[in-house]
Design a protein around this motif. Structure first.
Motif, PDB file in Angstrom:
ATOM      1  N   ASP A  11       5.743  25.631  -7.928  1.00 26.21           N
ATOM      2  CA  ASP A  11       4.514  24.850  -7.745  1.00 26.21           C
ATOM      3  C   ASP A  11       4.772  23.456  -7.176  1.00 26.21           C
ATOM      4  N   ILE A  12       5.901  23.286  -6.515  1.00 28.77           N
ATOM      5  CA  ILE A  12       6.211  22.036  -5.820  1.00 28.77           C
ATOM      6  C   ILE A  12       6.271  22.328  -4.327  1.00 28.77           C
ATOM      7  N   ILE A  13       5.504  21.585  -3.545  1.00 34.01           N
ATOM      8  CA  ILE A  13       5.527  21.732  -2.088  1.00 34.01           C
ATOM      9  C   ILE A  13       6.354  20.593  -1.507  1.00 34.01           C
ATOM     10  N   GLY A  14       7.334  20.941  -0.696  1.00 37.18           N
ATOM     11  CA  GLY A  14       8.137  19.934  -0.017  1.00 37.18           C
ATOM     12  C   GLY A  14       7.659  19.749   1.411  1.00 37.18           C
ATOM     13  N   VAL A  15       7.419  18.500   1.793  1.00 39.28           N
ATOM     14  CA  VAL A  15       6.930  18.194   3.140  1.00 39.28           C
ATOM     15  C   VAL A  15       7.843  17.146   3.770  1.00 39.28           C
ATOM     16  N   GLN A  16       8.282  17.425   4.977  1.00 38.51           N
ATOM     17  CA  GLN A  16       9.045  16.434   5.740  1.00 38.51           C
ATOM     18  C   GLN A  16       8.103  15.740   6.715  1.00 38.51           C
ATOM     19  N   GLY A  22      10.274   6.814  13.723  1.00 40.70           N
ATOM     20  CA  GLY A  22      11.303   7.835  13.795  1.00 40.70           C
ATOM     21  C   GLY A  22      12.058   8.059  12.504  1.00 40.70           C
ATOM     22  N   ASN A  23      11.619   7.432  11.425  1.00 45.06           N
ATOM     23  CA  ASN A  23      12.287   7.572  10.137  1.00 45.06           C
ATOM     24  C   ASN A  23      11.812   8.827   9.411  1.00 45.06           C
ATOM     25  N   VAL A  24      12.740   9.491   8.728  1.00 40.95           N
ATOM     26  CA  VAL A  24      12.455  10.751   8.052  1.00 40.95           C
ATOM     27  C   VAL A  24      12.122  10.492   6.582  1.00 40.95           C
ATOM     28  N   HIS A  25      11.062  11.143   6.107  1.00 39.29           N
ATOM     29  CA  HIS A  25      10.636  11.055   4.712  1.00 39.29           C
ATOM     30  C   HIS A  25      10.537  12.464   4.145  1.00 39.29           C
ATOM     31  N   LEU A  26      10.850  12.610   2.873  1.00 41.70           N
ATOM     32  CA  LEU A  26      10.638  13.860   2.154  1.00 41.70           C
ATOM     33  C   LEU A  26       9.675  13.587   1.013  1.00 41.70           C
ATOM     34  N   VAL A  27       8.562  14.314   0.999  1.00 43.04           N
ATOM     35  CA  VAL A  27       7.557  14.148  -0.046  1.00 43.04           C
ATOM     36  C   VAL A  27       7.421  15.470  -0.789  1.00 43.04           C
ATOM     37  N   GLU A  28       7.501  15.403  -2.115  1.00 45.06           N
ATOM     38  CA  GLU A  28       7.319  16.589  -2.949  1.00 45.06           C
ATOM     39  C   GLU A  28       6.031  16.437  -3.744  1.00 45.06           C
ATOM     40  N   ILE A  29       5.168  17.460  -3.664  1.00 44.79           N
ATOM     41  CA  ILE A  29       3.838  17.414  -4.262  1.00 44.79           C
ATOM     42  C   ILE A  29       3.737  18.486  -5.339  1.00 44.79           C
ATOM     43  N   ASP A  35      -1.907  14.697 -12.097  1.00 46.37           N
ATOM     44  CA  ASP A  35      -1.525  13.381 -12.603  1.00 46.37           C
ATOM     45  C   ASP A  35      -0.079  13.020 -12.275  1.00 46.37           C
ATOM     46  N   THR A  36       0.687  13.986 -11.792  1.00 43.59           N
ATOM     47  CA  THR A  36       2.082  13.719 -11.447  1.00 43.59           C
ATOM     48  C   THR A  36       2.156  13.012 -10.099  1.00 43.59           C
ATOM     49  N   GLU A  37       2.818  11.887 -10.072  1.00 47.73           N
ATOM     50  CA  GLU A  37       2.956  11.137  -8.821  1.00 47.73           C
ATOM     51  C   GLU A  37       3.892  11.876  -7.874  1.00 47.73           C
ATOM     52  N   ASP A  38       3.523  11.924  -6.603  1.00 47.55           N
ATOM     53  CA  ASP A  38       4.363  12.598  -5.618  1.00 47.55           C
ATOM     54  C   ASP A  38       5.724  11.903  -5.519  1.00 47.55           C
ATOM     55  N   ARG A  66      -0.223  11.683   4.928  1.00 46.62           N
ATOM     56  CA  ARG A  66       0.032  12.733   5.926  1.00 46.62           C
ATOM     57  C   ARG A  66       0.679  13.957   5.279  1.00 46.62           C
ATOM     58  N   ALA A  67       1.564  13.721   4.317  1.00 52.54           N
ATOM     59  CA  ALA A  67       2.216  14.834   3.631  1.00 52.54           C
ATOM     60  C   ALA A  67       1.203  15.660   2.842  1.00 52.54           C
ATOM     61  N   ARG A  68       0.297  14.995   2.158  1.00 51.31           N
ATOM     62  CA  ARG A  68      -0.702  15.713   1.374  1.00 51.31           C
ATOM     63  C   ARG A  68      -1.664  16.476   2.289  1.00 51.31           C
ATOM     64  N   PHE A  69      -1.981  15.892   3.432  1.00 43.80           N
ATOM     65  CA  PHE A  69      -2.838  16.578   4.402  1.00 43.80           C
ATOM     66  C   PHE A  69      -2.146  17.840   4.919  1.00 43.80           C
ATOM     67  N   GLU A  70      -0.859  17.737   5.209  1.00 44.71           N
ATOM     68  CA  GLU A  70      -0.110  18.899   5.690  1.00 44.71           C
ATOM     69  C   GLU A  70      -0.085  20.001   4.634  1.00 44.71           C
ATOM     70  N   ALA A  71       0.152  19.609   3.386  1.00 42.26           N
ATOM     71  CA  ALA A  71       0.191  20.593   2.306  1.00 42.26           C
ATOM     72  C   ALA A  71      -1.166  21.257   2.116  1.00 42.26           C
ATOM     73  N   HIS A  72      -2.230  20.489   2.263  1.00 44.20           N
ATOM     74  CA  HIS A  72      -3.575  21.039   2.085  1.00 44.20           C
ATOM     75  C   HIS A  72      -3.929  22.024   3.192  1.00 44.20           C
ATOM     76  N   THR A  73      -3.592  21.676   4.416  1.00 50.48           N
ATOM     77  CA  THR A  73      -4.024  22.487   5.559  1.00 50.48           C
ATOM     78  C   THR A  73      -3.082  23.644   5.873  1.00 50.48           C
ATOM     79  N   GLN A  74      -1.836  23.573   5.413  1.00 52.67           N
ATOM     80  CA  GLN A  74      -0.857  24.591   5.785  1.00 52.67           C
ATOM     81  C   GLN A  74      -0.441  25.494   4.625  1.00 52.67           C
TER      82      GLN A  74
END
Length: 256
Positions: A11-16, A22-29, A35-38, A66-74
């Protein structure tokens, strides 16, 4: 920004996300616990938000959006509220456009009168000097009115109460009053959010011009959904006007 789903596990979505620099971020949702902070991992900006510049902080927040939008739409998960999904807001526009004039008038007449006569709205909602949280004369700064649409993009319910934001020039906070009702889970909620009219144009015709005014606000909200995640809106939505009251962007940039 560029974003892609890199995996889903427990139940964790990883989004790059790659930001405009040009900097890379990794967000886990965590999709099971709202209530859990990403988790937001990156190596380009200070880890402590207090040590970042305003621009760095804005980019970090835009990346998270942007990461949350990607997770929602994809993925199949519902991550975002309807008001932060362009497709849902577009459906709200279609619903307003197809609403019969008489139904529109009955549904939004109170909203229209509150916007053109905020002094009366202040009295009706008890937003008066001596009755609010601060000293001085309060001013209404924003009025919201939600409505609910079904899968056929028809308005099936209009939330009964207005929701008002108020403040004045001497305080930094904004306060609210009214009933923050919500639509049933089998419908989609769309909420126009508009400051009181300074002065309606002399040729303004109610209700049709007001219908257009609400649609214009929702178009601007779509624009601000994109701006909130550091992207330029599609051309048809990239217009001037009031959209979202706050976000990861300069709110005054598009105001006339």
């Amino acid at each position: 920004m560029k974003a892609k789903i890199i995996g889903t596990e427990d139940d964790i979505i990883g989004v790059q996300v790659i930001d405009p620099r040009g900097n890379v971020h990794l967000v886990e949702i965590d999709v099971e616990n709202e209530d859990t902070e990403d988790l937001h991992a990156q190596e380009s900006y200070p880890l402590d938000s207090s040590e970042r510049t305003d621009e760095q902080e804005r980019i970090m927040n835009q990346v998270a959006a942007r990461a949350r939008f990607e997770a929602h739409t994809q993925t199949e998960y519902e991550i975002l509220r309807d008001g932060w999904v362009p497709r849902q807001l577009r459906r709200g526009i279609d619903a307003l456009e197809n609403m019969p004039v008489k139904e529109f008038d009955e549904a939004f007449r109170e909203y229209y009168h509150a916007l053109i006569n905020p002094a009366k709205a202040k009295e009706e909602y008890g937003i008066t000097e001596g009755e609010v949280e601060f000293s001085g004369e309060p001013q209404i700064v924003l009025i919201m009115k939600g409505f609910c649409i079904n899968e056929q993009n028809e308005v099936v319910n209009v939330l009964p109460d207005l929701y008002l934001y108020y403040s004045n020039e001497h305080v930094n906070e904004t306060y609210t009053t009214g009933h923050a009702a919500s639509c049933s889970t089998d419908t989609t909620q769309i909420t126009p959010m508009i400051p009181p009219f300074k002065e309606p144009p002399a040729d303004f015709v109610y209700p049709e011009d007001f219908r257009g005014f609400l649609i214009h606000n929702i178009i601007c909200q779509i624009r601000d959904v994109y701006r909130n995640m550091g992207e330029k809106a599609p051309e048809q939505y990239d217009i001037d006007g009031y959209g979202k009251p706050k976000g990861n962007f300069d709110r005054d940039e598009y105001l006339p």
